[in-house]
Design a protein around this motif. Structure first.
Motif, PDB file in Angstrom:
ATOM      1  N   GLY A 273       0.836  -1.201   0.000  1.00  0.00           N
ATOM      2  CA  GLY A 273       0.000   0.000   0.000  1.00  0.00           C
ATOM      3  C   GLY A 273       0.863   1.240   0.000  1.00  0.00           C
ATOM      4  O   GLY A 273       2.072   1.181   0.257  1.00  0.00           O
ATOM      5  N   THR A 274       0.218   2.367  -0.292  1.00  0.00           N
ATOM      6  CA  THR A 274       0.962   3.621  -0.346  1.00  0.00           C
ATOM      7  C   THR A 274       0.076   4.809   0.037  1.00  0.00           C
ATOM      8  O   THR A 274      -1.151   4.742  -0.096  1.00  0.00           O
ATOM      9  CB  THR A 274       1.526   3.864  -1.763  1.00  0.00           C
ATOM     10  OG1 THR A 274       2.275   5.081  -1.761  1.00  0.00           O
ATOM     11  CG2 THR A 274       0.427   4.005  -2.805  1.00  0.00           C
ATOM     12  N   LEU A 275       0.738   5.868   0.475  1.00  0.00           N
ATOM     13  CA  LEU A 275       0.052   7.148   0.705  1.00  0.00           C
ATOM     14  C   LEU A 275       0.200   8.058  -0.503  1.00  0.00           C
ATOM     15  O   LEU A 275      -0.381   9.140  -0.546  1.00  0.00           O
ATOM     16  CB  LEU A 275       0.654   7.857   1.933  1.00  0.00           C
ATOM     17  CG  LEU A 275       0.554   7.129   3.277  1.00  0.00           C
ATOM     18  CD1 LEU A 275       1.431   7.819   4.324  1.00  0.00           C
ATOM     19  CD2 LEU A 275      -0.896   7.090   3.759  1.00  0.00           C
TER      20      LEU A 275
ATOM     21  N   ARG B 182      -3.968   7.493  -1.668  1.00  0.00           N
ATOM     22  CA  ARG B 182      -3.878   6.402  -0.677  1.00  0.00           C
ATOM     23  C   ARG B 182      -4.475   5.152  -1.316  1.00  0.00           C
ATOM     24  O   ARG B 182      -5.685   5.072  -1.536  1.00  0.00           O
ATOM     25  CB  ARG B 182      -4.661   6.754   0.592  1.00  0.00           C
ATOM     26  CG  ARG B 182      -4.097   7.941   1.348  1.00  0.00           C
ATOM     27  CD  ARG B 182      -4.954   8.281   2.564  1.00  0.00           C
ATOM     28  NE  ARG B 182      -6.359   8.468   2.234  1.00  0.00           N
ATOM     29  CZ  ARG B 182      -6.855   9.553   1.652  1.00  0.00           C
ATOM     30  NH1 ARG B 182      -6.065  10.554   1.332  1.00  0.00           N
ATOM     31  NH2 ARG B 182      -8.141   9.629   1.365  1.00  0.00           N
ATOM     32  N   GLN B 183      -3.616   4.208  -1.633  1.00  0.00           N
ATOM     33  CA  GLN B 183      -4.067   3.043  -2.395  1.00  0.00           C
ATOM     34  C   GLN B 183      -3.570   1.743  -1.790  1.00  0.00           C
ATOM     35  O   GLN B 183      -2.426   1.676  -1.328  1.00  0.00           O
ATOM     36  CB  GLN B 183      -3.470   3.089  -3.821  1.00  0.00           C
ATOM     37  CG  GLN B 183      -3.989   4.169  -4.709  1.00  0.00           C
ATOM     38  CD  GLN B 183      -5.204   3.732  -5.516  1.00  0.00           C
ATOM     39  OE1 GLN B 183      -5.532   2.544  -5.564  1.00  0.00           O
ATOM     40  NE2 GLN B 183      -5.874   4.681  -6.123  1.00  0.00           N
TER      41      GLN B 183
ATOM     42  N   TRP C  77      -1.597   0.013   9.345  1.00  0.00           N
ATOM     43  CA  TRP C  77      -0.524   0.893   8.834  1.00  0.00           C
ATOM     44  C   TRP C  77      -1.123   2.240   8.390  1.00  0.00           C
ATOM     45  O   TRP C  77      -0.605   3.302   8.734  1.00  0.00           O
ATOM     46  CB  TRP C  77       0.195   0.199   7.665  1.00  0.00           C
ATOM     47  CG  TRP C  77       1.330   0.990   7.105  1.00  0.00           C
ATOM     48  CD1 TRP C  77       2.616   1.014   7.557  1.00  0.00           C
ATOM     49  CD2 TRP C  77       1.287   1.887   5.982  1.00  0.00           C
ATOM     50  NE1 TRP C  77       3.371   1.875   6.793  1.00  0.00           N
ATOM     51  CE2 TRP C  77       2.584   2.424   5.823  1.00  0.00           C
ATOM     52  CE3 TRP C  77       0.286   2.294   5.102  1.00  0.00           C
ATOM     53  CZ2 TRP C  77       2.910   3.329   4.818  1.00  0.00           C
ATOM     54  CZ3 TRP C  77       0.602   3.205   4.118  1.00  0.00           C
ATOM     55  CH2 TRP C  77       1.899   3.714   3.970  1.00  0.00           C
ATOM     56  N   PHE C  78      -2.222   2.199   7.659  1.00  0.00           N
ATOM     57  CA  PHE C  78      -2.871   3.446   7.211  1.00  0.00           C
ATOM     58  C   PHE C  78      -3.344   4.256   8.415  1.00  0.00           C
ATOM     59  O   PHE C  78      -3.152   5.463   8.478  1.00  0.00           O
ATOM     60  CB  PHE C  78      -4.055   3.137   6.292  1.00  0.00           C
ATOM     61  CG  PHE C  78      -3.687   2.984   4.836  1.00  0.00           C
ATOM     62  CD1 PHE C  78      -3.124   4.040   4.117  1.00  0.00           C
ATOM     63  CD2 PHE C  78      -3.920   1.805   4.160  1.00  0.00           C
ATOM     64  CE1 PHE C  78      -2.803   3.915   2.778  1.00  0.00           C
ATOM     65  CE2 PHE C  78      -3.599   1.663   2.817  1.00  0.00           C
ATOM     66  CZ  PHE C  78      -3.037   2.728   2.128  1.00  0.00           C
ATOM     67  N   ARG C  79      -3.993   3.561   9.365  1.00  0.00           N
ATOM     68  CA  ARG C  79      -4.535   4.234  10.554  1.00  0.00           C
ATOM     69  C   ARG C  79      -3.445   4.969  11.316  1.00  0.00           C
ATOM     70  O   ARG C  79      -3.608   6.126  11.702  1.00  0.00           O
ATOM     71  CB  ARG C  79      -5.160   3.189  11.481  1.00  0.00           C
ATOM     72  CG  ARG C  79      -6.622   3.365  11.657  1.00  0.00           C
ATOM     73  CD  ARG C  79      -7.168   2.371  12.662  1.00  0.00           C
ATOM     74  NE  ARG C  79      -8.248   1.621  12.079  1.00  0.00           N
ATOM     75  CZ  ARG C  79      -8.197   0.348  11.739  1.00  0.00           C
ATOM     76  NH1 ARG C  79      -7.106  -0.361  11.936  1.00  0.00           N
ATOM     77  NH2 ARG C  79      -9.235  -0.236  11.193  1.00  0.00           N
TER      78      ARG C  79
ATOM     79  N   GLY D 224      -2.625   8.328  10.105  1.00  0.00           N
ATOM     80  CA  GLY D 224      -3.671   9.349  10.141  1.00  0.00           C
ATOM     81  C   GLY D 224      -4.679   9.256   9.004  1.00  0.00           C
ATOM     82  O   GLY D 224      -5.531  10.142   8.870  1.00  0.00           O
ATOM     83  N   ALA D 225      -4.605   8.195   8.193  1.00  0.00           N
ATOM     84  CA  ALA D 225      -5.564   8.076   7.084  1.00  0.00           C
ATOM     85  C   ALA D 225      -6.939   7.679   7.618  1.00  0.00           C
ATOM     86  O   ALA D 225      -7.042   6.972   8.630  1.00  0.00           O
ATOM     87  CB  ALA D 225      -5.084   7.035   6.078  1.00  0.00           C
TER      88      ALA D 225
END
Ligand SMILES: CC(C)(COP(=O)(O)OP(=O)(O)OC[C@H]1O[C@@H](n2cnc3c(N)ncnc32)[C@H](O)[C@@H]1OP(=O)(O)O)[C@@H](O)C(=O)NCCC(=O)NCCS
Length: 212
Positions: free
Chosen positions: A77-79, A132-133, A159-161, A164-165
Motif C-alpha cells: 500500500g501507499t500514501l 492512498r491506495q 498501517w494506514f490508521r 492518520g488516514a
C-alpha cells in the motif's frame, strides 16, 4: 513488525533489510496471481526490485505472510500512488534503462505500462484516483481461503490508521472475481469504474473505523 499466524506462519512488515529472496517470492506470486495486470509481464527482477523499493519508502508498506520461511501472501500500500512509478524509475536509472530496452521488443506491453504510469500520475486531477491506495494483494492459491488475505488486509489497515488516514482506495480488475468478493466481504464500497493499464476495473473505497 511481526505477528504470529498459527504455529509456523507469521505476518511480517518488510523493510530494506528484507532478504532479496523474499522479494523474488513476492515477484513470483504477483506474476501468477496478478497476471491480468501489465506489471506481471515485466522482465524478471523488475517486480522484486520494485517491491524492495516500496519497502524502503516511509510512505509505502509491503507486508508478507510467511510459512516456514516462504511467502504465502503479500499486500502493498501507499500514501502517494501518483509519484511511485516515476520516483522508482528515477531512483534506479541504469536498471530501468535495461528493462526499458527489453520493453521496446514488446510494444504492446510497453503501451500498457506507459498507460498504467499515466493513469497513476494523472492521479486525482483527471481520473480522481486517490493517492492512498492498496497497490496489490495476492495469496498463494494453495493457502487460499484460510484467512491469510484478511490478516494481510488488517495489517495494511493498521498501517494506514497509524499514519492518520481515514480511508483508502482499492482498484480491482473486473476479471478478479475472488478479489471483488473479498473486498465486498471486508466492507469496501464500490465508488465507480475506471480503466487502469488497459484493464476494466472497479474502484472501491475502504473507510477505516477507529480501533477500540
Ligand atoms: C483476493 C485474495 C487475496 C484473498 O485471499 P484469501 O487468503 O483467500 O482470503 P481469505 O481467506 O481471508 O478470504 C476471505 C473472503 O474472501 C473471499 N474469497 C476468497 N477467495 C475466494 C474465491 N476463490 N472465490 C470467491 N470468494 C473468495 C470470500 O468472501 C472469503 O470469505 P469466505 O471464505 O468466508 O467466503 C486471493 O483470492 C487472491 O490472491 N486472489 C488473486 C489475486 C487478486 O485478485 N488480488 C487482488 C488484486 S486488486
Amino acid at each position: 513488525m511481526t505477528c504470529a499466524l498459527g504455529n509456523t506462519a507469521r505476518i511480517v512488515t518488510l523493510d530494506a533489510t528484507g532478504a532479496y529472496r523474499t522479494f523474488l517470492e513476492i515477484e513470483a506470486l504477483h506474476s501468477t496471481e496478478l497476471a491480468a495486470g501489465a506489471l506481471a509481464h515485466m522482465p524478471p527482477g523488475f517486480l522484486a526490485s520494485f517491491y524492495r523499493y516500496l519497502a524502503t519508502r516511509p510512505d509505502c508498506v509491503v507486508v508478507v505472510a510467511e510459512n516456514e520461511g516462504h511467502v504465502t501472501g503479500f499486500v502493498a500500500g501507499t500514501l502517494q500512488a501518483s509519484i511511485l512509478l516515476k520516483s522508482f524509475v528515477l531512483a534506479k536509472p541504469l536498471e530501468m534503462a535495461g528493462h526499458g530496452a527489453k520493453l521496446l521488443l514488446d510494444p504492446r506491453l510497453l503501451f500498457r505500462v506507459v498507460s498504467l504510469a499515466l493513469n497513476l500520475v494523472a492521479g486525482d486531477k483527471q481520473s480522481h484516483l486517490d493517492d492512498r491506495q492498496l497497490l496489490s494483494i495476492a495469496v498463494d492459491p494453495n493457502s487460499g481461503r484460510m484467512g491469510i488475505g484478511t490478516e494481510l488486509f488488517k495489517t495494511l489497515c493498521d498501517w494506514f490508521r497509524l499514519r492518520g488516514a481515514e480511508d483508502f482506495e482499492i482498484i480491482a480488475a473486473t476479471t478478479q472475481a475472488a478479489a471483488l468478493q473479498f473486498y465486498h466481504r471486508r466492507g469496501a464500497v464500490v465508488v465507480g469504474e475506471t480503466t487502469l493499464g488497459g484493464l476494466g476495473s472497479i474502484r472501491f473505497r475502504y473507510v477505516l473505523r477507529p480501533v477500540g
